[in-house]
Design an enzyme around this catalytic site. Structure first.
Site, PDB file in Angstrom:
ATOM      1  N   ALA A  97      31.181  41.737  29.696  1.00 14.62           N
ATOM      2  CA  ALA A  97      30.640  40.304  29.025  1.00 14.62           C
ATOM      3  C   ALA A  97      30.274  40.553  27.530  1.00 14.62           C
ATOM      4  O   ALA A  97      30.290  41.705  27.166  1.00 14.62           O
ATOM      5  CB  ALA A  97      29.411  40.143  29.576  1.00 14.62           C
ATOM      6  N   HIS A 104      23.464  43.045  32.242  1.00 13.69           N
ATOM      7  CA  HIS A 104      22.808  44.558  31.763  1.00 13.69           C
ATOM      8  C   HIS A 104      21.403  44.290  31.080  1.00 13.69           C
ATOM      9  O   HIS A 104      20.691  45.191  30.735  1.00 13.69           O
ATOM     10  CB  HIS A 104      23.698  45.494  31.363  1.00 13.69           C
ATOM     11  CG  HIS A 104      24.568  45.724  32.515  1.00 13.69           C
ATOM     12  ND1 HIS A 104      24.148  46.758  33.479  1.00 13.69           N
ATOM     13  CD2 HIS A 104      25.772  45.566  33.054  1.00 13.69           C
ATOM     14  CE1 HIS A 104      24.987  47.248  34.448  1.00 13.69           C
ATOM     15  NE2 HIS A 104      26.039  46.333  34.238  1.00 13.69           N
ATOM     16  N   GLU A 159      33.383  43.308  41.801  1.00 10.09           N
ATOM     17  CA  GLU A 159      32.650  44.814  41.518  1.00 10.09           C
ATOM     18  C   GLU A 159      31.703  45.191  42.551  1.00 10.09           C
ATOM     19  O   GLU A 159      30.416  44.849  42.647  1.00 10.09           O
ATOM     20  CB  GLU A 159      31.769  44.656  40.199  1.00 10.09           C
ATOM     21  CG  GLU A 159      32.664  44.089  38.940  1.00 10.09           C
ATOM     22  CD  GLU A 159      32.034  44.176  37.769  1.00 10.09           C
ATOM     23  OE1 GLU A 159      30.777  44.529  37.688  1.00 10.09           O
ATOM     24  OE2 GLU A 159      32.578  44.002  36.681  1.00 10.09           O
TER      25      GLU A 159
END
Length: 191
Positions: A97, A104, A159
């Site tokens: 991103a 995060h 993921e």
């Protein structure tokens, strides 16, 4: 309104007034203090349940500057294998991103890998540690953030290593209903 349910993705920017208290792990990675105890319990229980299991938090909280650097490196990597600028960026954005659009930056997610296989790729799902984490993470307040067959909804490829803290009650609901966070929040907004 629940700070654990802040939605940060390709369409939803990190709120300008967002702040979180961080806690440092032994390996130097930082995570939101609010999830530290549950992360620690999940980690210990995973390793204690099966002698020989060992997990590592590969990534936790990131600053926006760090996030932008990661995206830039991914684009450069793609260009080095022959992709043109446009394709290199498009491919990079499937897994990384841009700054202010990464979970995060919330401190509420962690990338966890088996200690004997630290690569963050699809093979991670074959490790016994990852299989344990995916089966048990909701008990500790975590969800698998980017599950299989939800790519069009989340905007990211599958993921198996990326776990998001949402709290125990919400994690159970999301997991039991086989939802992504986007789907769950959509359901919540329509009630």
């Amino acid at each position: 309104d629940d700070p654990l349910l802040v939605l940060v993705n390709k369409k939803n920017k990190l709120p300008k007034n967002y702040s979180i208290t961080l806690k440092k792990l032994k390996n130097g990675k930082q995570v939101a203090k609010i999830m530290y105890r549950d992360l620690r319990n999940m980690w210990f229980d995973c390793e204690a349940s099966h002698p020989g299991y060992s997990i590592t938090v590969v990534s936790g909280y990131r600053t926006s500057a760090k996030q932008q650097t990661l995206l830039r490196y991914e684009i450069i990597k793609n260009e080095s294998v022959g992709m043109n600028d446009k394709l290199a960026k498009k491919d990079a954005l499937r897994s990384v991103a841009p700054a202010y659009y990464s979970e995060h930056e919330t401190g509420l997610c962690v990338d966890i890998a088996a200690s004997d296989y630290l690569q963050l790729n699809r093979k991670q799902e074959n490790t016994p540690e990852n299989q344990w984490l995916r089966r048990h993470c909701a008990k500790y307040g975590f969800i698998l953030r980017y599950p299989k067959k939800k790519e069009k909804i989340t905007g990211y490829m599958y993921e198996p290593w990326h776990f998001r803290y949402v709290g125990k009650k919400t994690a159970q609901a999301i997991t039991n209903q086989h939802l992504s966070l986007e789907e769950y929040l959509g359901i919540c907004k329509t009630k």
